[in-house]
Design a protein around this motif. Structure first.
Motif, short mmCIF file in Angstrom:
data_model
loop_
_atom_site.label_atom_id
_atom_site.label_comp_id
_atom_site.label_asym_id
_atom_site.label_seq_id
_atom_site.Cartn_x
_atom_site.Cartn_y
_atom_site.Cartn_z
N GLU A 99 16.75 36.05 56.47
CA GLU A 99 16.21 36.90 57.53
C GLU A 99 17.02 38.19 57.60
O GLU A 99 18.25 38.15 57.67
N LYS B 266 17.88 41.89 59.37
CA LYS B 266 17.88 42.67 60.61
C LYS B 266 18.23 44.11 60.29
O LYS B 266 19.21 44.37 59.60
N HIS C 170 12.65 49.26 64.37
CA HIS C 170 12.33 47.89 64.76
C HIS C 170 13.22 46.95 63.96
O HIS C 170 13.25 47.01 62.72
N SER D 140 13.08 43.95 63.02
CA SER D 140 12.49 42.97 62.11
C SER D 140 11.59 43.60 61.05
O SER D 140 11.62 43.20 59.88
N THR D 141 10.80 44.60 61.45
CA THR D 141 9.84 45.19 60.51
C THR D 141 10.40 46.36 59.73
O THR D 141 9.87 46.71 58.68
#
Length: 791
Positions: A438, A440, A454, A456-457
């Motif tokens: 993941e 960030k 953003h 996450s995106t």
């Protein structure tokens, strides 16, 4: 001579102070893809032919002076470009090679002959498909067991192409389509095709030709594809999959009556069917001997153990074999990763698989590793074997760093974009799984205050409250970071350019402007448009209202206003002015070239004079010329005063050192002359009345000789002067002779005439002298009357 030099120096300094300041020239900025300006954000394909005109430097000088262009490079770098100093045309003079040099640093400069402005630019060399794939780590030789399962990986080839994009992507093919092998077109992994087998006994070597092709691209305007070939030599490794073979069967032996026990009856010979790595042959009698015969386990010689008389049968059928309790273990699959312990087993054993090369284990490449555990008899002619599948499930660890798909991101956004507008999306990939994969996102740096991302995106957008202004800041540069849960991260750079929007109208300095025009010389108006780029900040000028309308012309680009050619004198101007006034009021307009266009107007008052009026008084001419710019007059006067002070200091210093060097410093004496104390006023008035007639004959006007150096050493020079007597009254008899006196100057004084030389009578008759005496008498009489009235 020295005085002349100092005067010339003073004049030169004065002219320097009075000269108008010369502003430096500057380049025009350019946008992405532009080939005209200051070479910012300029890129060039590496296949550009030498001698091509690739760019044009362009700039301007505020005073309109001719400008020249130059380009230079670091002494350790190549001089890739040349420039035409007059027109700014940039020419490529050396071949480009992105793979060797993907950026070119240069210093461009612009000069007006007095000022030089230099800028450092970086020209990006873009890629073309000019490189062919190249196999690395050749030669390729693979050793493969003959019992490898179908579909198993055998070897991996690797080719690189130094081009970028599609020209740098490599795919793999086999030249022989009927080969038992296949290659993965993306990874270059060579596999045994499904349904195919290897047999050492039939063919122990295979030659596989692999072709690597790039994705194609443009080169010199044409589509090209490059390829390379290599040969993989696959050596098949023999395994124990073939039983031994007896040679010369059947075997027959004879026992005679005189044959002694222990004698050799016959000898059997066997060869291992696996000829690549033949095992040792051991012989044994399986059955049929009934104790009458024995066999040497290594040589195969069969001997009789009894005397012939003890034999119970006439014919014995013996069965010969090898040992069958010992076997070997080995792993079949990718080599060098694991090994099995033990490798030789008698009857049975517990088997352990040990990691031999942990660096070859990569969860991101393969989550499951599959092997076969092969057990093969050692001392049996049949070499029976057995296999077991070994499946190893790999567990992921956080051993990868998030990586951006690009080292830098370039975006453009209009300056009037509202808060919260999207700018650019960045992407980073972490091959790890689960929470380790993941990513960030965050941004940081001096230019990141007006932007958000953003987490996450990876979408970068403006702050909700952000107000962008290309005139204040046209470019932003900051960093974006992609980070996983354990803090491993990578960084990319973001470049954001604000696109200028025509949001500023041109502005005059004042709504009412006053100018002084000299016949034959134009006056200039100027409006500033604060927009950042052309054509939004280009201003055109016009006269919107004037009565009469045919008096003035205006240059739409420079704002210069002049009288029409038909008006060449103030008289001609007076004739068309009802009030014969030379002060005119015009309404002028400044309009930009943006879309939509903005304009503004101002009232211009022009005071018209001519060169003849200016020539009558240089100071008046100077004040008229600086009427519109009082700060210029103050600056010129201050500069003049500073120059005079500086020249005075220089001259004084030079004189002091000259006199000191020659030891001739002269003393300077100051003569103080005191006026005698006046008599009491009453006595002085009576004395003036009684002595006025006599004084007229004793005094005359005489010019005082000049004192050259004020350094007299005579005794008379140190005494205070006597007060001059009053002139005689006008009642003295006139004389017709010429006046024996000179016109007094500033340094003149009244001097008593010696008594031994009485004045000639005709001198008293001079009308000029009589008039002067009469005026003096009247003044003293008025003063006497005033004193009487006072006392």
């Amino acid at each position: 001579m020295r005085g002349g030099r100092w005067a010339a120096l003073a004049l030169g300094l004065l002219r320097l102070c009075l000269a108008q300041a010369n502003f430096a020239p500057h380049f025009f900025d350019n946008g992405v893809g532009s080939t005209n300006g200051n070479m910012a954000l300029f890129s060039l394909p590496e296949d550009t032919p030498v001698g091509s005109h690739v760019y044009t430097l362009n700039g301007t000088d505020p005073e309109g002076d001719p400008i020249s262009y130059h380009i230079s490079f670091d002494p350790s770098a190549r001089s890739v470009f040349s420039v035409d100093p007059t027109f700014g045309n940039i020419t490529l003079v050396e071949e480009l090679d992105r793979e060797r040099e993907d950026e070119i640093e240069a210093i461009i400069s612009i000069s007006d002959g007095l000022n030089l402005v230099a800028e450092k630019v970086v020209i990006l060399v873009t890629d073309t498909n000019d490189e062919a794939p190249r196999f690395i780590q050749e030669p390729y030789v693979a050793l493969v067991p003959e019992d490898i399962p179908a579909g198993s990986s055998i070897f991996k080839v690797h080719a690189v192409d130094r081009d970028t994009g599609s020209g740098g992507s490599v795919t793999y093919f086999l030249q022989n389509l009927h080969s038992p092998f296949a290659v993965d077109r993306h990874s270059g992994v060579l596999r045994l095709q499904a349904g195919a087998t290897l047999d050492y006994e039939r063919s122990w070597t295979h030659y596989v030709t692999v072709v690597a092709k790039d994705g194609g691209g443009r080169l010199h305007g044409a589509d090209v594809v490059f390829s390379a070939t290599t040969t993989v030599t696959v050596n098949v490794e023999d395994v124990q999959d073939t039983a031994p073979v007896f040679v010369g069967t059947p075997y027959y032996g004879y026992v005679y009556e005189d044959t002694l026990p222990g004698s050799e009856v016959l000898k059997v010979v066997a060869m291992d069917g696996d000829r690549g790595k033949p095992n040792r042959i051991l012989y044994s009698l399986a059955n049929g001997s009934e104790g009458a015969f024995e066999i040497n386990e290594t040589s195969g010689a069969i001997s009789i153990t009894q005397s012939p008389a003890q034999l119970q049968r006439e014919v014995y059928e013996l069965h010969v074999q090898g040992a069958n309790a010992k076997f070997n273990l080995q792993l079949v699959g990718p080599r060098g990763i694991f090994r099995v312990v033990p490798q030789t087993v008698l009857n049975e054993a517990q088997v352990t698989i040990i990691v031999e090369n942990s660096a070859a284990i990569d969860f991101e490449k393969s989550k499951v590793l599959t092997f076969k555990l092969l057990a093969v008899e050692v001392n049996t002619p049949e070499k029976f074997s057995s296999t077991a599948d070994v499946v190893i499930q790999l567990l992921d660890t956080n051993d990868n760093v998030p990586k951006f798909d690009s080292l830098y991101y370039v975006a453009r956004i209009p300056e009037n974009a509202p808060g919260g507008s999207s700018v650019v999306a960045v992407t980073a990939v972490d091959p790890d799984t689960g929470p380790w994969g993941e990513v960030k996102y965050s941004i940081y740096g001096t230019g990141a205050d007006l932007f958000l991302i953003h987490p996450s995106t990876g979408l970068i957008y403006t702050q909700p409250w952000a107000s962008l202004d290309a005139e204040a800041t046209a470019r932003y540069n900051f960093y974006v970071k992609a980070e996983d849960m354990e803090g491993k991260y990578s960084v990319a750079e973001v470049f954001i350019t604000l696109l200028d929007v025509n949001d500023h109208p041109p502005q005059f300095g004042k709504s009412v402007q006053k100018k002084t025009m000299v016949l034959g010389t134009p006056v200039k108006i100027e409006a500033i448009d604060e927009d950042a780029e052309e054509p939004n900040n280009l201003v055109d000028y016009s006269i919107t209202h004037a009565e009469p309308a045919n008096v003035f012309d205006i240059n739409a680009h420079t704002g210069e206003i002049w009288l029409k050619n038909s008006i060449r004198s103030l008289d001609a101007l007076h004739n068309i002015t009802p009030g014969r006034d030379c002060i005119w009021s015009l309404e002028v307009q400044a309009k930009d070239r943006g879309s939509p266009s903005f304009s503004t107007t101002a009232l211009l008052k022009i005071d018209i004079t001519d060169a003849e009026t200016l020539s009558r008084s240089p100071m008046a001419a100077f004040l008229i010329q600086t009427k519109d710019n009082p700060m210029k007059a103050v600056g010129v006067l201050a500069g003049t005063m500073a120059t005079v002070v500086a020249i005075t200091v220089l001259i004084s210093t030079a004189t002091f050192w000259r006199n000191k060097k020659s030891n001739k410093v002269l003393p300077v004496r100051r003569v103080v002359r005191k006026r005698p104390s006046p008599a009491p006023r009453t006595i002085r008035i009576e004395w003036l009345k009684s002595k006025s007639a006599k004084a007229a004959t004793k005094f005359m006007l005489k010019e005082k000789p000049p004192n050259e150096n004020c350094n007299n050493n005579s005794p008379e020079s140190s005494l205070p002067p006597r007060a001059p007597a009053l002139p005689p009254p006008p009642s003295v008899a006139p004389s017709t002779g010429a006046a024996h006196w000179t016109v007094p100057t500033v340094s003149g004084s009244l001097t008593p005439q010696p008594t031994q030389h009485p004045p000639k009578p005709k001198t008293m008759g001079s009308p000029i002298q009589s008039t002067l005496i009469s005026e003096l008498k009247q003044k003293f009489e008025k003063k006497s009357v005033h004193n009487k009235a006072y006392f």
